[in-house]
Design a protein around this motif. Structure first.
Motif, PDB file in Angstrom:
ATOM      1  N   VAL A   1     110.781  -3.373  24.564  1.00 36.71           N
ATOM      2  CA  VAL A   1     111.145  -1.957  24.579  1.00 36.71           C
ATOM      3  C   VAL A   1     111.123  -1.013  23.189  1.00 36.71           C
ATOM      4  O   VAL A   1     111.683  -1.422  22.042  1.00 36.71           O
ATOM      5  CB  VAL A   1     112.572  -1.840  24.882  1.00 36.71           C
ATOM      6  N   ASN A   2     110.086  -0.029  23.355  1.00 33.78           N
ATOM      7  CA  ASN A   2     109.568   0.377  21.874  1.00 33.78           C
ATOM      8  C   ASN A   2     109.267  -0.543  21.013  1.00 33.78           C
ATOM      9  O   ASN A   2     109.479  -0.477  19.681  1.00 33.78           O
ATOM     10  CB  ASN A   2     110.745   1.423  21.546  1.00 33.78           C
ATOM     11  N   GLY A   3     108.595  -1.569  21.370  1.00 31.32           N
ATOM     12  CA  GLY A   3     107.946  -2.566  20.461  1.00 31.32           C
ATOM     13  C   GLY A   3     109.056  -3.568  19.727  1.00 31.32           C
ATOM     14  O   GLY A   3     108.855  -4.041  18.685  1.00 31.32           O
ATOM     15  N   VAL A   4     110.311  -3.527  20.462  1.00 33.30           N
ATOM     16  CA  VAL A   4     111.347  -4.379  19.912  1.00 33.30           C
ATOM     17  C   VAL A   4     111.733  -5.089  20.830  1.00 33.30           C
ATOM     18  O   VAL A   4     111.897  -5.152  22.081  1.00 33.30           O
ATOM     19  CB  VAL A   4     112.607  -3.431  19.425  1.00 33.30           C
ATOM     20  N   TYR A   5     112.079  -6.696  20.388  1.00 34.97           N
ATOM     21  CA  TYR A   5     112.674  -7.788  21.339  1.00 34.97           C
ATOM     22  C   TYR A   5     113.723  -8.277  20.815  1.00 34.97           C
ATOM     23  O   TYR A   5     113.879  -8.628  19.564  1.00 34.97           O
ATOM     24  CB  TYR A   5     111.628  -8.752  21.183  1.00 34.97           C
TER      25      TYR A   5
ATOM     26  N   VAL B   1     121.773  -1.995  27.222  1.00 36.58           N
ATOM     27  CA  VAL B   1     121.236  -1.526  26.112  1.00 36.58           C
ATOM     28  C   VAL B   1     120.269  -0.261  26.368  1.00 36.58           C
ATOM     29  O   VAL B   1     119.336  -0.303  26.858  1.00 36.58           O
ATOM     30  CB  VAL B   1     120.548  -2.645  25.012  1.00 36.58           C
ATOM     31  N   ALA B   2     120.914   0.908  25.511  1.00 35.60           N
ATOM     32  CA  ALA B   2     119.916   2.222  25.628  1.00 35.60           C
ATOM     33  C   ALA B   2     119.147   2.273  24.661  1.00 35.60           C
ATOM     34  O   ALA B   2     119.471   2.332  23.396  1.00 35.60           O
ATOM     35  CB  ALA B   2     121.144   3.458  25.867  1.00 35.60           C
ATOM     36  N   ALA B   3     117.990   2.383  24.714  1.00 36.43           N
ATOM     37  CA  ALA B   3     116.717   2.560  23.653  1.00 36.43           C
ATOM     38  C   ALA B   3     116.369   3.684  23.693  1.00 36.43           C
ATOM     39  O   ALA B   3     116.330   4.685  24.532  1.00 36.43           O
ATOM     40  CB  ALA B   3     115.506   1.651  23.992  1.00 36.43           C
TER      41      ALA B   3
ATOM     42  N   ILE C   1     121.855  -1.159  17.006  1.00 37.14           N
ATOM     43  CA  ILE C   1     120.750  -1.385  16.049  1.00 37.14           C
ATOM     44  C   ILE C   1     119.764  -0.496  15.795  1.00 37.14           C
ATOM     45  O   ILE C   1     119.308   0.305  16.777  1.00 37.14           O
ATOM     46  CB  ILE C   1     119.756  -2.715  16.625  1.00 37.14           C
ATOM     47  N   ASN C   2     119.511  -0.068  14.409  1.00 33.50           N
ATOM     48  CA  ASN C   2     118.495   0.877  14.177  1.00 33.50           C
ATOM     49  C   ASN C   2     117.339   0.338  13.251  1.00 33.50           C
ATOM     50  O   ASN C   2     117.477  -0.692  12.760  1.00 33.50           O
ATOM     51  CB  ASN C   2     119.034   1.980  12.998  1.00 33.50           C
ATOM     52  N   VAL C   3     116.281   0.723  13.774  1.00 32.28           N
ATOM     53  CA  VAL C   3     115.037   0.175  13.167  1.00 32.28           C
ATOM     54  C   VAL C   3     114.216   1.312  12.340  1.00 32.28           C
ATOM     55  O   VAL C   3     113.648   2.175  13.167  1.00 32.28           O
ATOM     56  CB  VAL C   3     114.028  -0.610  14.172  1.00 32.28           C
ATOM     57  N   TYR C   4     114.155   1.260  11.283  1.00 33.50           N
ATOM     58  CA  TYR C   4     113.706   2.266  10.223  1.00 33.50           C
ATOM     59  C   TYR C   4     112.293   2.014   9.644  1.00 33.50           C
ATOM     60  O   TYR C   4     112.058   0.772   9.376  1.00 33.50           O
ATOM     61  CB  TYR C   4     114.437   2.467   9.148  1.00 33.50           C
ATOM     62  N   PRO C   5     111.311   2.985   9.705  1.00 30.77           N
ATOM     63  CA  PRO C   5     110.229   2.389   8.733  1.00 30.77           C
ATOM     64  C   PRO C   5     110.341   2.446   7.438  1.00 30.77           C
ATOM     65  O   PRO C   5     110.672   3.493   6.638  1.00 30.77           O
ATOM     66  CB  PRO C   5     109.198   3.774   9.158  1.00 30.77           C
ATOM     67  N   LEU C   6     110.379   1.350   6.727  1.00 32.32           N
ATOM     68  CA  LEU C   6     110.881   1.058   5.312  1.00 32.32           C
ATOM     69  C   LEU C   6     110.237   2.060   4.051  1.00 32.32           C
ATOM     70  O   LEU C   6     111.086   2.626   3.578  1.00 32.32           O
ATOM     71  CB  LEU C   6     110.937  -0.280   5.057  1.00 32.32           C
TER      72      LEU C   6
ATOM     73  N   GLU D   1     119.139 -13.247  15.206  1.00 32.77           N
ATOM     74  CA  GLU D   1     118.175 -14.425  14.927  1.00 32.77           C
ATOM     75  C   GLU D   1     116.999 -14.374  16.168  1.00 32.77           C
ATOM     76  O   GLU D   1     115.892 -14.694  15.891  1.00 32.77           O
ATOM     77  CB  GLU D   1     118.610 -15.514  14.917  1.00 32.77           C
ATOM     78  N   SER D   2     117.188 -13.309  17.270  1.00 37.50           N
ATOM     79  CA  SER D   2     116.327 -13.601  18.243  1.00 37.50           C
ATOM     80  C   SER D   2     115.457 -12.319  17.892  1.00 37.50           C
ATOM     81  O   SER D   2     114.365 -12.023  18.748  1.00 37.50           O
ATOM     82  CB  SER D   2     116.905 -13.204  19.427  1.00 37.50           C
ATOM     83  N   LEU D   3     115.778 -11.401  17.014  1.00 36.12           N
ATOM     84  CA  LEU D   3     115.120 -10.141  16.979  1.00 36.12           C
ATOM     85  C   LEU D   3     113.511 -10.310  16.484  1.00 36.12           C
ATOM     86  O   LEU D   3     113.386 -10.980  15.579  1.00 36.12           O
ATOM     87  CB  LEU D   3     115.803  -9.212  15.783  1.00 36.12           C
TER      88      LEU D   3
END
Length: 317
Positions: free
Chosen positions: A98-102, A113-115, A155-160, A312-314
């Motif tokens: 989902v949006n490149g995340v597992y 989970v709402a993406a 969970i947030n995923v930011y471009p570092l 750990e599954s991310l």
């Protein structure tokens, strides 16, 4: 519409944001004299009991049930489908590309989970650094297992690279996290506060249960903390489990927030503010941090071991 409250956490937070910035840039504190994971020497807390602006937004809206006239009695029809099954303790749900995340999570932790993708507004030269954000991926856990909680589980995923380039406060947090990942220890000299993004308009009052999590996809650390602007106790639902990490390819910063509780914490409704509590506040924080550290990971609600499993599954692409 953005659901994960980033701006709500930051609005009105110039003073407390600068406190967080000071803590971030202060580097590492002198060596501890004991084994406590709680370093409180430089914790800066406001002494006026203010309400964080997001509290009202996190109360679910209620609606009065409308009476419906009863229909004429008819013979009962046989059920057309089997009743919904209650998830078993070991049932697992998956967020699969989902949006490149597992990642995986226990079915009891959340119903879904709402993406979404948060589109950050263009930075304004007049904005303080803690209001500056970047586009990022958001995963919000719905119908979370802990009913009464303050912050939104997500969970947030930011471009570092982009985040550290446009926001000096974020850059300081990222640098501190990289150092800790490199050391795989807090070391003899402990930080005043542990890395945390996004930046809140409040300060970490304590931290405990610090553990490093390293997989083929992500490296970082998880810990328990509570953000606050006044001297009040550590509370169920306001205390959080957080993971702050970096993907192994160095492209993304991961920030996870899960509200937490434990049976040893006193109900906030029983708290009565006194001058004595304020005078002994730092000692109280050290004591409660040590008590929580001694508790088994699975004794928390949700269990820290279960939340570790989510991290750990991310995987991020």
């Amino acid at each position: 519409m953005r659901n994960h409250n980033t701006l709500k956490w930051m609005i009105g937070g110039l003073v407390c944001g600068l406190v967080m910035m000071a803590c971030s840039l202060s580097g590492l504190a002198p060596a501890d004299t004991g084994d406590s994971e709680v370093d409180l020497q430089k914790t800066q807390l406001a002494l006026q009991a203010t309400q964080l602006s997001i509290q009202a937004d996190q109360l679910a809206a209620t609606q009065t049930a409308m009476a419906v006239p009863a229909a004429p009695a008819e013979p009962a029809a046989p059920p057309t489908s089997a009743p919904a099954e209650v998830p078993t303790a070991d049932e697992t749900k998956r967020v699969n590309n989902v949006n490149g995340v597992y990642f995986e999570y226990p079915a009891w932790l959340a119903s879904d989970v709402a993406a979404s993708i948060y589109d950050a507004p263009p930075p304004n030269a007049d904005d303080p650094y803690f209001l500056i954000e970047v586009d990022h991926r958001v995963f919000e856990f719905q119908n979370y297992s802990l009913a009464d909680h303050f912050l939104t589980p997500l969970i947030n995923v930011y471009p570092l690279e982009e985040y550290q380039r446009v926001n000096p406060g974020a850059a300081a947090q990222i640098t501190l996290l990289k150092d800790l990942i490199s050391w795989q220890s807090l070391g003899a000299s402990r930080p005043d506060g542990l890395p945390f993004l996004p930046i809140f308009n409040a300060a970490q009052s304590f931290f405990t249960k610090v553990e490093f999590i390293n997989t083929d996809s992500v490296n970082g650390l998880r810990y328990l903390t509570q953000f606050q602007q006044a001297t009040y106790p550590i509370q169920n639902g306001q205390m959080i489990y957080t993971f702050q990490g970096i993907t192994t390819d160095g492209k993304y910063y991961i920030s996870a927030v899960f509200p937490e509780s434990h049976a040893i914490l006193e109900p906030y409704d029983d708290f009565e503010y006194t001058a004595e509590f304020e005078e002994n506040f730092l000692g109280y924080l050290m004591e409660i941090g040590e008590q929580l550290r001694a508790e088994p990971d699975e004794s928390f609600n949700p269990g820290l071991d279960a939340l570790d499993g989510v991290i750990e599954s991310l995987r991020v692409e």
